[in-house]
Write a protein that holds these residues in place. Structure first.
Motif, PDB file in Angstrom:
ATOM      1  N   ILE A 147       0.865  -1.182   0.000  1.00 37.33           N
ATOM      2  CA  ILE A 147       0.000   0.000   0.000  1.00 37.33           C
ATOM      3  C   ILE A 147       0.896   1.225   0.000  1.00 37.33           C
ATOM      4  CG2 ILE A 147      -1.832   1.274   1.169  1.00 37.33           C
ATOM      5  CD1 ILE A 147      -2.703  -1.328   2.478  1.00 37.33           C
ATOM      6  N   VAL A 148       0.863   1.985  -1.091  1.00 36.23           N
ATOM      7  CA  VAL A 148       1.672   3.201  -1.202  1.00 36.23           C
ATOM      8  C   VAL A 148       0.859   4.354  -0.650  1.00 36.23           C
ATOM      9  CG1 VAL A 148       2.939   4.726  -2.757  1.00 36.23           C
ATOM     10  CG2 VAL A 148       2.785   2.279  -3.264  1.00 36.23           C
ATOM     11  N   ILE A 149       1.407   5.034   0.358  1.00 41.02           N
ATOM     12  CA  ILE A 149       0.716   6.150   0.983  1.00 41.02           C
ATOM     13  C   ILE A 149       1.504   7.440   0.773  1.00 41.02           C
ATOM     14  CG2 ILE A 149      -0.321   4.652   2.721  1.00 41.02           C
ATOM     15  CD1 ILE A 149       1.689   5.774   4.750  1.00 41.02           C
ATOM     16  N   SER A 150       0.849   8.567   0.916  1.00 45.22           N
ATOM     17  CA  SER A 150       1.527   9.861   0.755  1.00 45.22           C
ATOM     18  C   SER A 150       2.382  10.177   1.973  1.00 45.22           C
ATOM     19  CB  SER A 150       0.490  10.974   0.550  1.00 45.22           C
ATOM     20  OG  SER A 150      -0.263  10.751  -0.613  1.00 45.22           O
ATOM     21  N   LYS A 196      -4.736   3.304  15.413  1.00 46.73           N
ATOM     22  CA  LYS A 196      -5.181   1.914  15.286  1.00 46.73           C
ATOM     23  C   LYS A 196      -4.252   1.106  14.388  1.00 46.73           C
ATOM     24  CE  LYS A 196      -9.195  -0.821  13.801  1.00 46.73           C
ATOM     25  NZ  LYS A 196     -10.560  -0.770  13.203  1.00 46.73           N
ATOM     26  N   LEU A 197      -3.956   1.635  13.214  1.00 48.60           N
ATOM     27  CA  LEU A 197      -3.088   0.911  12.280  1.00 48.60           C
ATOM     28  C   LEU A 197      -1.626   0.960  12.701  1.00 48.60           C
ATOM     29  CD1 LEU A 197      -4.515   1.769   8.736  1.00 48.60           C
ATOM     30  CD2 LEU A 197      -4.985  -0.214  10.174  1.00 48.60           C
ATOM     31  N   TYR A 250      -9.069   7.126   6.029  1.00 47.67           N
ATOM     32  CA  TYR A 250      -9.491   6.170   4.989  1.00 47.67           C
ATOM     33  C   TYR A 250      -8.678   4.874   4.942  1.00 47.67           C
ATOM     34  CZ  TYR A 250      -5.867   8.312   1.879  1.00 47.67           C
ATOM     35  OH  TYR A 250      -4.699   8.799   1.316  1.00 47.67           O
ATOM     36  N   LEU A 251      -7.431   4.885   5.401  1.00 49.51           N
ATOM     37  CA  LEU A 251      -6.620   3.668   5.300  1.00 49.51           C
ATOM     38  C   LEU A 251      -7.201   2.483   6.083  1.00 49.51           C
ATOM     39  CD1 LEU A 251      -2.968   5.073   5.418  1.00 49.51           C
ATOM     40  CD2 LEU A 251      -4.119   3.984   3.467  1.00 49.51           C
ATOM     41  N   PRO A 252      -7.796   2.710   7.270  1.00 44.75           N
ATOM     42  CA  PRO A 252      -8.374   1.555   7.974  1.00 44.75           C
ATOM     43  C   PRO A 252      -9.431   0.806   7.163  1.00 44.75           C
ATOM     44  CG  PRO A 252      -8.159   3.401   9.479  1.00 44.75           C
ATOM     45  CD  PRO A 252      -7.838   3.922   8.111  1.00 44.75           C
ATOM     46  N   TYR A 253     -10.182   1.500   6.327  1.00 51.57           N
ATOM     47  CA  TYR A 253     -11.195   0.836   5.502  1.00 51.57           C
ATOM     48  C   TYR A 253     -10.540  -0.036   4.429  1.00 51.57           C
ATOM     49  CZ  TYR A 253     -14.566   3.969   7.684  1.00 51.57           C
ATOM     50  OH  TYR A 253     -15.349   4.631   8.597  1.00 51.57           O
ATOM     51  N   LEU A 270      -2.317   2.039  -4.847  1.00 55.58           N
ATOM     52  CA  LEU A 270      -1.958   3.457  -4.738  1.00 55.58           C
ATOM     53  C   LEU A 270      -3.035   4.204  -3.963  1.00 55.58           C
ATOM     54  CD1 LEU A 270      -0.830   4.173  -8.435  1.00 55.58           C
ATOM     55  CD2 LEU A 270       0.536   3.256  -6.538  1.00 55.58           C
ATOM     56  N   THR A 271      -2.631   4.990  -2.987  1.00 51.71           N
ATOM     57  CA  THR A 271      -3.590   5.819  -2.254  1.00 51.71           C
ATOM     58  C   THR A 271      -3.103   7.265  -2.269  1.00 51.71           C
ATOM     59  OG1 THR A 271      -2.552   5.597  -0.063  1.00 51.71           O
ATOM     60  CG2 THR A 271      -4.125   3.885  -0.732  1.00 51.71           C
ATOM     61  N   GLY A 272      -4.017   8.193  -2.013  1.00 52.67           N
ATOM     62  CA  GLY A 272      -3.625   9.603  -2.009  1.00 52.67           C
ATOM     63  C   GLY A 272      -4.826  10.499  -2.215  1.00 52.67           C
ATOM     64  N   ALA A 273      -4.560  11.729  -2.652  1.00 50.12           N
ATOM     65  CA  ALA A 273      -5.618  12.713  -2.873  1.00 50.12           C
ATOM     66  C   ALA A 273      -5.404  13.402  -4.210  1.00 50.12           C
ATOM     67  CB  ALA A 273      -5.625  13.752  -1.748  1.00 50.12           C
TER      68      ALA A 273
END
Length: 428
Positions: A66-69, A123-124, A81-84, A167-170
């Motif tokens: 999971i790529v995060i910003s 949590k995560l 949003y990542l917990p979902y 990919l995650t982000g805004a």
């Protein structure tokens, strides 16, 4: 006269304008944001665009990256949003040990442990560690191909070795790539420094002396070589899934898209356009814009986002007044070097081409704007540090307006931009 208030640092500043001279206040378009953030997130995950759901794509036993910003984009509320996303993977049967979080730092610095906790949420953060991508670590980079623009694509090996890259982000307007989010999680996010700089150098025209490429700008992907290059690089990596959010002016997750990293991102860009693309019928003599106060105006590096948007609303040769406290000055030594150490744009361009960096480009862009417009900062930055680039610094908006009146006359048509870092004026 009419009095207005705009954000500056952690406070508000007041100023006055003749009511007849105000063309408009440029702000976000009205949209229905009645859905809760949870509803927005789950709706996107359950209704992906261009792909199946995560449950249809991912199988138990597979390794997931999971790529995060990074922390500079904490405003996108990753911890919300990542917990979902993780819950969905857990429901599929993916064990925690098979989930890898990589922060797409690009060429930015590494994070502290506390910043990792901020990114993931409490949590995560108790379940997972975050690996910061290191664009200089050749041992953890793998070559996946070269784009048609000649950019060699070296990618984070740990990410590439996983069965799936999410990919995650805004999504927001972006000064170079047209829009943020999507492919930017790959390039610059998890690429080598060489790959990043080769790509970002496409922001300049090919020939020395021609300066910035006008197609490389916010809200534009047509004939934008930097965007096209990023997209080619991301295709080489073959991300399995994308989840991107869109924020409103109040900092709420107002919309989200999920699915194919190209199709879903394009759908998200349309939402951003509807929300933050503001139509104007004419350009003004003067624009007064603020990033929206702290932390968006913490330094000149961040302030460029407001300048990029503001210049779209003002006539060539007009006046741009930017409220930016710049409590941390330039924010980057490369920005300062390009602005402070040279007398001409040609000298700045030569220095930029010889050793390109994003921060140097931002310094160049600000200097270029000061050539084409009267650029005035209402700021705490030392005016002597920017005077070689013909940037004027004052303490109040009224002082800035006095300069504009002296140069252009007093009957000046004006726009105000209270959300200057987000709203993009578009001439129709």
């Amino acid at each position: 006269m009419q009095t207005f208030s705009m954000k500056y640092g952690k406070s508000m500043v007041d100023f006055s304008l003749p009511e007849k001279n105000l063309l408009d206040i440029i702000k976000n378009n009205e949209k229905d944001f009645s859905k809760s953030e949870e509803e927005v997130i789950l709706d996107a995950l359950n209704n992906p665009i261009g792909t199946g759901t995560l449950k249809e794509i991912v199988k138990p036993g597979e390794k997931i990256c999971i790529v995060i910003s990074d922390i500079t984009r904490a405003w996108q509320k990753m911890s919300t949003y990542l917990p979902y996303v993780v819950d969905t993977l857990t429901e599929i049967g993916i064990e925690d040990k098979d989930i890898l979080f990589i922060a797409s730092t690009g060429s930015h610095r590494k994070h502290t442990k506390e910043e990792h906790r901020t990114l993931l949420g409490e949590k995560l953060a108790d379940r997972f560690e975050v690996i910061d991508h290191d664009c200089w670590d050749k041992e953890n980079l793998t070559y996946v191909g070269t784009t048609s623009f000649g950019t060699p694509v070296h990618i984070n090996k740990m990410a590439f070795d996983c069965d799936h890259i999410l990919l995650t982000g805004a999504i927001v307007f972006h000064l170079l790539a047209g829009w943020g989010g999507g492919k930017k999680s790959v390039l610059p996010g998890i690429c080598s420094y060489e790959t990043i700089m080769k790509n970002h150098a496409l922001s300049l025209n090919p020939t020395l002396g021609e300066g910035s490429n006008p197609s490389v700008r916010s809200g534009n992907i047509i004939n934008n070589p930097l965007y096209e290059d990023m997209l080619e690089a991301a295709k080489l990596v073959k991300p399995s899934f994308l989840f991107n959010v869109i924020m409103n002016a109040d900092g709420k997750i107002a919309a989200a898209v999920a699915g194919d990293f190209i199709e879903a991102h394009e759908a998200g860009c349309k939402i951003v356009q509807e929300l933050d693309g503001v139509s104007i019928k004419e350009k003004a003599d003067v624009v007064i814009a603020t990033a929206g106060g702290f932390p968006k105006d913490i330094n000149l590096y961040q302030t460029v986002k407001t300048l990029i948007n503001a210049r779209e609303a003002v006539k060539e040769g007009g006046t741009i007044i930017i409220l930016s406290e710049c409590s941390e000055g330039f924010g980057n030594a490369d920005v300062q070097e390009i602005i402070q150490d040279y007398d001409t744009m040609l000298e700045r361009e030569k220095a930029l081409r010889e050793n390109f960096s994003i921060a140097k480009y931002i310094g160049y862009f600000v200097s270029e704007a000061a050539v084409n417009f009267t650029l005035i900062l209402v700021s705490n930055i030392d005016g002597e540090l920017v005077e070689r680039a013909n940037i004027k610094v004052v303490k109040t908006i009224q002082e800035a307006l006095a300069i504009a009146y002296q140069k252009q006359g007093e009957d000046l048509k004006a726009y105000l931009m209270p959300y200057g870092a987000n709203t993009l004026p578009q001439l129709v």
